[in-house]
Design a protein around this motif. Structure first.
Motif, mmCIF file in Angstrom:
data_model
loop_
_atom_site.group_PDB
_atom_site.id
_atom_site.type_symbol
_atom_site.label_atom_id
_atom_site.label_comp_id
_atom_site.label_asym_id
_atom_site.label_seq_id
_atom_site.Cartn_x
_atom_site.Cartn_y
_atom_site.Cartn_z
ATOM 1 N N THR A 141 84.405 40.116 42.159
ATOM 2 C CA THR A 141 85.342 39.901 43.264
ATOM 3 C C THR A 141 84.761 40.275 44.625
ATOM 4 O O THR A 141 84.938 39.517 45.586
ATOM 5 C CB THR A 141 86.675 40.633 42.999
ATOM 6 O OG1 THR A 141 87.272 40.042 41.831
ATOM 7 C CG2 THR A 141 87.631 40.503 44.159
ATOM 8 N N LYS A 190 84.665 37.677 47.680
ATOM 9 C CA LYS A 190 85.319 37.985 48.955
ATOM 10 C C LYS A 190 84.352 37.802 50.119
ATOM 11 O O LYS A 190 84.733 37.322 51.177
ATOM 12 C CB LYS A 190 85.858 39.413 48.939
ATOM 13 C CG LYS A 190 87.148 39.568 48.193
ATOM 14 C CD LYS A 190 87.663 40.990 48.327
ATOM 15 C CE LYS A 190 89.016 41.150 47.684
ATOM 16 N NZ LYS A 190 89.513 42.534 47.811
ATOM 17 N N GLN A 191 83.104 38.185 49.903
ATOM 18 C CA GLN A 191 82.086 38.019 50.941
ATOM 19 C C GLN A 191 81.906 36.544 51.275
ATOM 20 O O GLN A 191 81.873 36.166 52.444
ATOM 21 C CB GLN A 191 80.772 38.620 50.445
ATOM 22 C CG GLN A 191 79.606 38.447 51.383
ATOM 23 C CD GLN A 191 78.310 38.935 50.749
ATOM 24 O OE1 GLN A 191 78.289 39.516 49.671
ATOM 25 N NE2 GLN A 191 77.215 38.678 51.430
ATOM 26 N N LEU A 225 84.097 34.145 50.745
ATOM 27 C CA LEU A 225 85.343 33.679 51.332
ATOM 28 C C LEU A 225 85.438 34.086 52.794
ATOM 29 O O LEU A 225 85.849 33.292 53.641
ATOM 30 C CB LEU A 225 86.538 34.235 50.553
ATOM 31 C CG LEU A 225 87.917 33.845 51.051
ATOM 32 C CD1 LEU A 225 88.091 32.330 51.047
ATOM 33 C CD2 LEU A 225 89.002 34.504 50.223
ATOM 34 N N GLN A 226 85.033 35.310 53.104
ATOM 35 C CA GLN A 226 85.082 35.781 54.490
ATOM 36 C C GLN A 226 84.166 34.932 55.370
ATOM 37 O O GLN A 226 84.549 34.531 56.470
ATOM 38 C CB GLN A 226 84.687 37.246 54.556
ATOM 39 C CG GLN A 226 84.843 37.835 55.947
ATOM 40 C CD GLN A 226 84.524 39.336 55.954
ATOM 41 O OE1 GLN A 226 83.777 39.832 55.114
ATOM 42 N NE2 GLN A 226 85.093 40.038 56.894
#
Length: 108
Positions: A94, A98-99, A101-102
């Motif tokens: 995750t 998230k990285q 996605l950011q």
């Protein structure tokens, strides 16, 4: 799957997410600049095309030795296995997701 030099970087990652690791290792953007072929990206980044293709093809063709007949397992054992194997994997991956996605959100 056999990856050729004409294949687009973004398509490769879309077909097998594991290839993202190889592209990251070589500093190749597979998101916003993923609409380029292996040939083009290797030429622009001075990467040995055959070396990159070999790494990618070895990864996508790797057999994990998974020959277990999950259909024969009792449901409680299967549920426990899914929780231990897949849920923990998701928890581990995750932060990486998230990285990505950011970065995607910042750029687009």
């Amino acid at each position: 799957m056999n990856i050729s030099k004409e294949k687009k970087v973004g398509e490769i990652v879309a077909e097998d997410y594991r290839t993202a690791e190889v592209f990251e290792k070589f500093g190749i953007d597979f998101c916003c600049k993923g609409n380029v072929s292996i040939y083009e990206v290797c030429k622009s980044k001075h990467i040995d095309e055959n070396f990159l293709l070999n790494e990618l093809n070895q990864l996508v063709n790797r057999q994990d030795g998974d020959t277990i007949d999950y259909n024969a397992w009792p449901i409680d054992l299967l549920a426990e296995y899914i929780e231990k194997k897949h849920h923990r994997y998701v928890e581990e991956k995750t932060p990486i997701l998230k990285q990505y996605l950011q970065k995607l959100c910042q750029v687009h």
